[in-house]
Design a protein around this motif. Structure first.
Motif, PDB file in Angstrom:
ATOM      1  N   VAL A  99       0.839  -1.204   0.000  1.00  0.00           N
ATOM      2  CA  VAL A  99       0.000   0.000   0.000  1.00  0.00           C
ATOM      3  C   VAL A  99       0.872   1.252   0.000  1.00  0.00           C
ATOM      4  O   VAL A  99       0.586   2.220  -0.706  1.00  0.00           O
ATOM      5  CB  VAL A  99      -0.960  -0.016   1.211  1.00  0.00           C
ATOM      6  CG1 VAL A  99      -1.647   1.328   1.386  1.00  0.00           C
ATOM      7  CG2 VAL A  99      -1.989  -1.114   1.038  1.00  0.00           C
ATOM      8  N   SER A 100       1.957   1.236   0.769  1.00  0.00           N
ATOM      9  CA  SER A 100       2.820   2.419   0.795  1.00  0.00           C
ATOM     10  C   SER A 100       3.584   2.590  -0.512  1.00  0.00           C
ATOM     11  O   SER A 100       3.910   3.708  -0.898  1.00  0.00           O
ATOM     12  CB  SER A 100       3.788   2.346   1.981  1.00  0.00           C
ATOM     13  OG  SER A 100       4.657   1.250   1.829  1.00  0.00           O
ATOM     14  N   GLY A 113       1.331   4.435  -3.114  1.00  0.00           N
ATOM     15  CA  GLY A 113       1.173   5.868  -2.878  1.00  0.00           C
ATOM     16  C   GLY A 113      -0.277   6.237  -2.640  1.00  0.00           C
ATOM     17  O   GLY A 113      -1.178   5.396  -2.642  1.00  0.00           O
ATOM     18  N   PRO A 114      -0.524   7.529  -2.449  1.00  0.00           N
ATOM     19  CA  PRO A 114      -1.893   7.979  -2.174  1.00  0.00           C
ATOM     20  C   PRO A 114      -2.762   7.883  -3.420  1.00  0.00           C
ATOM     21  O   PRO A 114      -2.264   7.928  -4.535  1.00  0.00           O
ATOM     22  CB  PRO A 114      -1.712   9.437  -1.749  1.00  0.00           C
ATOM     23  CG  PRO A 114      -0.439   9.859  -2.381  1.00  0.00           C
ATOM     24  CD  PRO A 114       0.427   8.633  -2.430  1.00  0.00           C
ATOM     25  N   PRO A 115      -4.061   7.749  -3.240  1.00  0.00           N
ATOM     26  CA  PRO A 115      -4.962   7.696  -4.391  1.00  0.00           C
ATOM     27  C   PRO A 115      -4.979   9.033  -5.124  1.00  0.00           C
ATOM     28  O   PRO A 115      -4.707  10.086  -4.538  1.00  0.00           O
ATOM     29  CB  PRO A 115      -6.327   7.384  -3.782  1.00  0.00           C
ATOM     30  CG  PRO A 115      -6.219   7.793  -2.369  1.00  0.00           C
ATOM     31  CD  PRO A 115      -4.781   7.623  -1.985  1.00  0.00           C
ATOM     32  N   SER A 116      -5.306   8.994  -6.390  1.00  0.00           N
ATOM     33  CA  SER A 116      -5.268  10.205  -7.196  1.00  0.00           C
ATOM     34  C   SER A 116      -6.620  10.910  -7.243  1.00  0.00           C
ATOM     35  O   SER A 116      -6.977  11.501  -8.255  1.00  0.00           O
ATOM     36  CB  SER A 116      -4.826   9.856  -8.617  1.00  0.00           C
ATOM     37  OG  SER A 116      -5.733   8.949  -9.196  1.00  0.00           O
ATOM     38  N   ARG A 174      -9.638  13.687  -5.857  1.00  0.00           N
ATOM     39  CA  ARG A 174      -9.656  15.091  -5.459  1.00  0.00           C
ATOM     40  C   ARG A 174     -10.661  15.284  -4.346  1.00  0.00           C
ATOM     41  O   ARG A 174     -11.644  14.556  -4.260  1.00  0.00           O
ATOM     42  CB  ARG A 174     -10.061  15.979  -6.638  1.00  0.00           C
ATOM     43  CG  ARG A 174      -9.007  16.035  -7.722  1.00  0.00           C
ATOM     44  CD  ARG A 174      -9.427  16.940  -8.858  1.00  0.00           C
ATOM     45  NE  ARG A 174      -9.943  18.217  -8.357  1.00  0.00           N
ATOM     46  CZ  ARG A 174     -10.878  18.925  -8.977  1.00  0.00           C
ATOM     47  NH1 ARG A 174     -11.424  18.472 -10.090  1.00  0.00           N
ATOM     48  NH2 ARG A 174     -11.282  20.069  -8.478  1.00  0.00           N
ATOM     49  N   THR A 175     -10.414  16.274  -3.527  1.00  0.00           N
ATOM     50  CA  THR A 175     -11.374  16.585  -2.480  1.00  0.00           C
ATOM     51  C   THR A 175     -12.390  17.587  -3.016  1.00  0.00           C
ATOM     52  O   THR A 175     -12.124  18.313  -3.967  1.00  0.00           O
ATOM     53  CB  THR A 175     -10.674  17.188  -1.244  1.00  0.00           C
ATOM     54  OG1 THR A 175      -9.975  18.350  -1.647  1.00  0.00           O
ATOM     55  CG2 THR A 175      -9.707  16.192  -0.630  1.00  0.00           C
TER      56      THR A 175
END
Length: 44
Positions: free
Chosen positions: A21-22, A25-28, A30-31
């Motif tokens: 998971v690391s 990376g973070p999901p792409s 948007r907030t």
């Protein structure tokens, strides 16, 4: 002895999952630009 092997296997799998998971990376995503609308209850 079986319990020790099972614990070591579980720990190795959990560590492999964390590393996978690391590495991804973070999901792409948007907030949202809009803030969450919450209400505060009135004082009694």
């Amino acid at each position: 002895m079986r319990a020790l092997i099972a614990a070591a296997t579980g720990l190795a799998l959990a560590l492999a999952l964390v590393l996978t998971v690391s590495a991804l990376g973070p999901p792409s995503g948007r907030t949202s630009p809009e803030p969450l609308l919450t209400t505060v209850p009135a004082r009694p």
